[in-house]
Design an enzyme around this catalytic site. Structure first.
Site, PDB file in Angstrom:
ATOM      1  N   HIS A 149       0.853  -1.187   0.000  1.00  0.00           N
ATOM      2  CA  HIS A 149       0.000   0.000   0.000  1.00  0.00           C
ATOM      3  C   HIS A 149       0.892   1.241   0.000  1.00  0.00           C
ATOM      4  CE1 HIS A 149      -3.006  -2.954   1.003  1.00  0.00           C
ATOM      5  NE2 HIS A 149      -3.942  -2.050   0.813  1.00  0.00           N
ATOM      6  N   LYS A 585     -14.214   4.911   5.085  1.00  0.00           N
ATOM      7  CA  LYS A 585     -14.591   5.819   4.001  1.00  0.00           C
ATOM      8  C   LYS A 585     -16.093   5.740   3.736  1.00  0.00           C
ATOM      9  CE  LYS A 585     -12.746   4.861   0.019  1.00  0.00           C
ATOM     10  NZ  LYS A 585     -13.857   4.514  -0.892  1.00  0.00           N
TER      11      LYS A 585
END
Length: 923
Positions: A149, A585
């Site tokens: 990531h 999110k």
């Protein structure tokens, strides 16, 4: 007799201040010498003004006014200067942390809570039953999984330079001779000059091969030595406490990686990349083993005239050097040479490049696997102990044996991951090609499950050698077949897990199983026997809805006989992965945290009812908005029964370097993972007792309120996405070249399709930190409703419940790094004044509301009142953050006004790098 002097906080921090002053002076001298006095003078004026802003001697606009209209040729060295100031300050803080830890140990103070020493004390006090401990730890595993990531903004070159300066600063600290100290300071000056002359940001995006190399580098830096040592230490400590239980038959720490196997949204992961990742990892292990054998032979020079050996070692020695006169009376050296020859032949067979440490001999027999290699090392160990030379066996030989036991020939488990949507498309194509069903995608869920279950029972492959497939399907099948080649070469631990991201149904799990069958990793067991799979099928539940339905999905999968048989063949073990980033999110900080906790409670109950052994894999990011925070606290905040001796978690981006780049840090962080796992498994850490259900119901209400408040801003306010794009540098995140993966899953203006890393990183750069707190204050305030009794309930939960305490502690950490006065400058970049005022007004109100409620519940008037060292660290960073933020806003304004010169773009990227360094996290 005089009283001993008590060390004050001023005394304790003086070495840190001295180090920062020294390094800042060295950097300042370097800038003045190489950029000229005018640039240096501007940097100094800005730095002094930033300090005055921090002391509230001047207004927040002071630095912004100084930087308005500054020539880009001057702006670039100014940005680099503050970026390097903070990088060197980070370095000094790390040294200070180690310095203070050494002082505490020397003073005989109790061990820190997250250490194994503290955990052992707690276990001793609990008087646990040996049989219960053996059962709970029968499948023990703590697995940090390194991922690619892209949140590490530092180049490897910069990281290496920082490491060298750290080592020199530590040596300077120890030096007592003035001449030696002066020499070290000269070397530090040279390193700082080299650093100043080094580019901070990458010109080209990282290739996945680069990411693989970066991930493996941590084994060479620390992990190869530290992990086996901790495994041996923990095993010895637990067996000493419960000698009747054969605890930790396998090493508890077994690392993993996603780099080269995670193809969700990364088109650059191919079959060749999978093979490359596995082969490179094996090369790290085999090269190190061969080098250790060379060193071991230097120390085991025991003579047969003085020391007897066992028949097994005599046999190994006889097969040693071709010339019997070579080390003729040194049986251990001859035996080790034979082992080295066999290991060299193994490396030659499985690696795609020669190994310098190898020694080739004709007709050498490779090892069939690491167990054979370990058996030979064990034979040497047994022989040394039989002759009374166990002291020699306890050094390098013991370390090598522990390493082989931990890493095998594969080094790390390479997880595979793909999105369920891709699986569905590929399986539909395979079924259509084979004539099984022309339109699988049109089938309802129950028909899909029935069809897939039947296919998993048959040995008939769907594809023949001449199958014509789309590019996507051919690639996916090729990747799974490459994984089978890796397993055949390095063993089943080389590819232990197959993760299904965005998993929403039983068919999503069975589609992955069908692909594994087609690739040869799943054996249907037909016509006789039960199916089995060398790879664990791992559903990943990511959104709040999927987390809520995850337990039901798993329960339904276990009702499908063929899937239940696969789980049974794996020892009744089922791993489930929980996604922290997308849930946040999707629903905001508080709602996501509670959805994860609730999902774990429900999964634990399914495991209890179905008789499976549940293992959870936590997809945590580096920042609080993506599940970050102290790992030890996070583990203790899990519900009862959720850990049960086994835990996997992702380690991402800048967190990897912070935790594993230096041996001491690596040891502490890995210790904390095991400490948390042991305590959560063996002790009652939840602390709620009979109050658990009322607390859960309370959190259900809070989470619903928080999610609604978050949705009103993020999902329901017209123009929010446009505000986000204009008021943050999200568009520029993709230009940082910090990873091989695209910033979005697909071209879109939707928040849901934006990857979590740029979402979090953009808010972080603009100092809003919205994913780490928004919606929490509104939920708490509405639920309390001015009722003192309700507020008291929350305060009680904060004191008693690790989950709730950790949620508020992490929130405080992220809010302490926010700065809404700076955020207001970013909001000015939004063209639509009405939209700007509406959305930033909502953000400012919720920020103030959250601060009020945090103070009311915790009793702390200031954030981080219970973590003074972190509070001080953040406070001290202000003078570096202020110029970087103000400069970023200035350059974003120029870029959006039409000045798209390469220098302006480079300046923005430099500020992003500097701010990520200053905040000590990025995405």
């Amino acid at each position: 007799m005089t009283e001993p002097r008590i060390e004050t906080e001023q005394d304790a921090t003086r070495p840190l201040r001295d180090d920062i002053r020294f390094l800042g002076g060295v950097l300042g001298d370097t800038i003045r010498d190489h950029e000229g006095p005018e640039v240096f003078d501007l940097i100094e004026r800005v730095r002094i003004e930033a300090f005055r802003v921090r002391r509230e001697e001047v207004g927040r606009s002071a630095v912004a006014e100084m930087l308005r209209g500054v020539d880009i040729a001057v702006a670039l060295p100014l940005i680099r200067a503050f970026s390097y100031f903070v990088l060197l300050a980070n370095l000094a803080e790390d040294i200070q942390r180690d310095r203070r830890r050494a002082v505490h140990v020397a003073a005989g103070e109790p061990p820190q809570d997250s250490s194994l020493a503290a955990t052992y004390r707690k276990l001793d006090a609990a008087a646990l039953d040996a049989a219960a401990v053996a059962d709970l730890l029968s499948d023990a595993l703590v697995s940090p999984v390194i991922t690619a990531h892209p949140t590490e903004t530092r180049r490897r070159t910069v990281f290496d330079a920082q490491t060298r300066i750290t080592e020199l600063m530590r040596a300077r600290q120890r030096a007592t001779d003035p001449a030696e100290r002066a020499a070290l300071e000269s070397r530090i000056r040279r390193q700082v000059l080299s650093l100043w002359r080094t580019a901070l940001i990458r010109l080209a995006r990282l290739r996945i091969q680069d990411e693989i190399a970066v991930g493996l580098r941590y084994y060479e830096l620390t992990l190869f030595d530290v992990i086996p040592a901790i495994n041996a230490e923990v095993r010895a400590a637990l067996r000493a406490r419960w000698p009747g239980a054969d605890l930790l038959a396998r090493p508890i720490l077994r690392p993993g990686s996603w780099i080269g196997g995670d193809r969700d949204g990364n088109p650059y992961v191919t079959a060749e990349v999978v093979r490359h990742a596995a082969t490179q990892a094996a090369g790290v292990a085999l090269r190190r083993y061969l080098a250790e054998l060379v060193e071991l032979a230097k120390t085991l020079s025991l003579s047969a005239r003085l020391v007897p050996v066992t028949p097994r070692v005599a046999e190994l020695a006889a097969a040693g050097y071709p010339d019997p006169a070579t080390h003729g009376d040194e049986p251990y050296r001859r035996a080790l040479h034979h082992i080295r020859v066999r290991l060299s032949a193994t490396a030659d067979r499985v690696l795609d490049a020669p190994v310098p440490e190898a020694v080739a001999e004709p007709d050498a027999q490779p090892y069939a696997g690491p167990r054979e290699f370990l058996d030979d090392l064990d034979a040497i160990d047994a022989s040394l102990r039989a002759s009374g030379d166990g002291l020699l066996a306890d050094d390098r030989l013991a370390a090598l044996r522990h390493a082989v036991e931990t890493f095998g020939f594969h080094l790390q488990g390479l997880d595979m991951r793909q999105n369920s949507e891709v699986h569905e498309q590929v399986v539909a194509e395979l079924l259509a090609w084979a004539g099984v069903h022309p339109a699988y995608g049109d089938l309802p869920e129950d028909a899909r499950v029935e069809l897939l279950a039947a296919e998993l029972r048959t040995r008939r492959p769907l594809l023949g050698p001449h199958a014509r497939l789309s590019e996507q399907a051919a690639k996916e099948v090729g990747i799974v077949r490459a994984a089978k080649q890796v397993v055949d070469t390095f063993g089943p631990e080389a590819v232990p897990n197959y993760i299904i991201s965005m998993c929403t149904s039983v068919s999503d799990m069975l589609e992955a199983a069908l692909l594994l069958k087609e690739g040869g990793l799943l054996d249907p067991g037909a016509p006789e026997g039960s199916p089995s799979c060398t790879v664990n099928i791992v559903p990943l539940f990511e959104t709040i809805e999927d987390l809520g339905a995850g337990a039901a999905t798993l329960a339904a999968a276990l009702e499908v006989p063929v899937y239940r048989e696969l789980v049974a063949a794996a020892g009744m073990r089922q791993e489930v992965m929980l996604g922290y980033s997308d849930s946040n999110k999707d629903g905001g900080y508080l709602a996501a945290n509670w959805a994860l906790y609730r999902a774990e409670l429900d999964l634990v109950e399914v495991a209890r009812k179905t008789g499976i052994r549940l293992r959870l894999f936590h997809g945590r990011g580096g920042t609080v908005g993506r599940g970050g925070g102290r790992s030890y606290d996070a583990i203790l905040a899990q519900p009862a029964g959720a850990v049960r001796g086994a835990l996997r978690l992702t380690e991402q981006g800048e967190v990897i370097a912070a935790k594993y780049a230096e041996p001491g840090a690596a040891h502490r962080n890995l210790e904390s993972l095991i400490a948390g796992t042991l305590e959560s498994t063996l002790l009652d850490v939840e602390g709620l007792g009979a109050d658990a259900e009322p607390a859960y119901e309370l959190m259900d209400e809070l989470a619903a309120l928080a999610r609604a408040a978050y949705a009103r801003l993020v999902h329901e306010t017209p123009g929010f996405v446009e505000y986000f794009r204009q008021s943050t540098p999200v568009a520029e995140v993709g230009d940082l070249n910090i990873g091989s993966r695209p910033a979005s899953r697909k071209p879109t203006n939707s928040v849901s399709d934006l990857r979590a890393i740029p979402w979090v990183m953009a808010w972080s750069q603009a100092r809003v930190m919205l994913p780490g707190w928004y919606g929490t204050g509104a939920a708490l305030e509405e639920w309390v409703g001015g009722d003192p009794g309700r507020l008291a309930r929350l305060t009680d939960l904060y004191r008693r419940w690790p989950f709730f305490r950790t949620v508020l502690s992490n929130l405080a950490q992220v809010m302490a790094k926010s700065d809404l006065d700076i955020a207001a400058r970013y909001a000015e970049l939004v063209d639509d004044a009405a939209l700007r005022d509406q959305i930033f007004g909502m953000i400012r109100e919720e920020h103030a509301r959250t601060l009020r409620m945090h103070a009311a519940i915790t009793g702390h008037d200031q954030l981080l009142a219970d973590n003074r060292s972190l509070a001080e660290s953040i406070h001290n960073r202000f003078p570096y953050l202020e110029p970087l933020n103000q400069m970023q806003v200035e350059l974003l304004r120029r870029l959006r006004s039409g000045d798209d010169s390469e220098l302006v773009k480079r300046g923005i990227l430099l500020t992003m790098n500097g701010l990520a360094t200053a905040l000590r996290n990025s995405g």
